[in-house]
Design an enzyme around this catalytic site. Structure first.
Site, short mmCIF file in Angstrom:
data_model
loop_
_atom_site.label_atom_id
_atom_site.label_comp_id
_atom_site.label_asym_id
_atom_site.label_seq_id
_atom_site.Cartn_x
_atom_site.Cartn_y
_atom_site.Cartn_z
N ASP A 25 0.78 -1.24 0.00
CA ASP A 25 0.00 0.00 0.00
C ASP A 25 0.82 1.30 0.00
OD1 ASP A 25 -1.94 -1.92 0.20
OD2 ASP A 25 -2.70 -1.29 2.16
N LYS A 130 -6.61 -4.81 -3.18
CA LYS A 130 -7.21 -5.58 -2.08
C LYS A 130 -8.27 -4.74 -1.37
CE LYS A 130 -3.48 -4.52 1.21
NZ LYS A 130 -4.24 -3.67 2.13
N CYS A 163 -2.26 -2.64 7.68
CA CYS A 163 -2.24 -3.58 6.55
C CYS A 163 -1.00 -4.46 6.51
CB CYS A 163 -2.43 -2.82 5.25
SG CYS A 163 -4.11 -2.13 5.13
C1 C5J Z 1 -3.15 0.61 5.51
C2 C5J Z 1 -4.83 1.90 6.65
N1 C5J Z 1 -2.67 0.40 4.31
N2 C5J Z 1 -4.05 2.22 7.67
N3 C5J Z 1 -4.36 1.22 5.58
O1 C5J Z 1 -2.53 0.30 6.51
O2 C5J Z 1 -5.99 2.25 6.65
#
Ligand code: C5J
Length: 222
Positions: A25, A130, A163
Site C-alpha cells: 500500500d 485488495k 495492513c
Molecule cells: C493501511 C490503513 N494500508 N491504515 N491502511 O494500513 O488504513
C-alpha cells in the site's frame, strides 16, 4: 542458504530462490502531502521517510531475482466490495468512496489510490488491489505464491500496524516464514510501529522476524 544472523528475535534462514517481496500500500493517498492521509490530520512525513529505503529494497530484490509483489488498498468504483463495517469508520466527512483531494478516496483507478512514483511497479510485477487490510483476503495472492513456489515472504510498506501486520499474520497462518524490514515500513503513530515490531517477534517469532534493510542486503550479497 543465506542467514540474517542479526534478525530479531534470532537468526533468520531463508532461500532467495523461494522468497518474494510484498510491498504493501505505498499509495499516494497514504504517503503524499495533500492526500487522504494528510487530510485526516496525519503527519505524512513519517511515511515519506521510508521511501528511499523501500525503493532500495525493491531494487535489491529485482537485482537478486526475488519477485516483487505490490498491493493497493482500494475498492471497486461501485463500492460493492466495501462493507458498511469498513465504510463507516474514520472521519464522517471523508470516507472511502467520497471525493477526496486526489480523486475518490481509495477507489481503484483514482490518482490517490495509485502507487507513488518512487516505488512504482515495473512490467511483469504483480499488483494486487485488495479490499481488506490483509492482502490474502479476496485476492489471488495465495494462488500466485503457490505457482511461484514461495516459502518466505519479505515485507515492506504502510502502515505497519494495520495492513502490513494483518498481511503478515495471514501469511504466517498460511505457512509462510515472514520477515519485516524495519526501516522500510512505517506508521503515522511511532508507538504503534514499535509495538507491532515487538508483537511480531515476541514469543520466539510468533508472527515472524524483523531485520533492517542493511542486514538483509548483507545476507543476500555476502
Ligand atoms: C493501511 C490503513 N494500508 N491504515 N491502511 O494500513 O488504513
Amino acid at each position: 542458504m543465506p542467514q540474517i544472523a542479526t534478525a530479531l528475535p534470532f537468526g533468520f534462514d531463508f532461500d532467495a530462490t523461494t522468497s518474494a517481496l510484498i510491498v504493501i500500500d505505498m499509495q499516494r493517498d497514504f504517503i503524499e502531502p495533500g492526500g487522504f492521509g494528510e487530510t485526516l490530520g496525519n503527519d505524512v512525513s513519517l511515511l515519506q521517510a521510508i521511501v528511499p529505503t523501500t525503493a532500495a529494497l525493491i531494487a535489491l530484490c529485482r537485482d537478486t531475482g526475488i519477485p516483487v509483489i505490490h498491493t493497493r488498498e482500494c475498492h471497486k468504483p461501485d463500492l460493492s466490495d466495501l462493507p458498511a463495517a469498513k465504510r463507516d469508520r474514520g472521519a464522517p466527512e471523508a470516507r472511502i468512496g467520497d471525493p477526496g483531494p486526489m480523486g475518490r478516496i481509495l477507489v481503484a483507478g483514482e490518482r490517490g489510490a495509485d502507487i507513488i512514483q518512487e516505488v512504482y511497479p515495473i512490467t511483469g510485477e504483480l499488483v494486487i488491489d485488495k479490499p481488506g487490510k490483509g492482502a490474502f483476503y479476496a485476492t489471488i495472492l495465495s494462488d500466485h505464491l503457490a505457482r511461484l513456489g514461495t516459502r518466505t515472504l519479505i515485507f515492506a510498506g504502510v502502515t505497519t500496524e494495520v495492513c502490513v501486520q494483518t498481511t503478515m499474520r495471514e501469511a504466517n497462518d498460511r505457512g509462510f516464514e515472514c520477515v519485516l524490514i524495519e526501516d522500510a515500513t512505517e506508521s503515522y503513530f511511532p508507538a504503534f510501529k514499535a509495538a507491532t515490531l515487538d508483537m511480531i517477534r515476541a514469543q520466539g517469532a510468533i508472527v515472524g522476524w524483523t531485520a533492517t534493510f542493511a542486514e538483509l542486503k548483507h545476507a543476500l550479497n555476502g
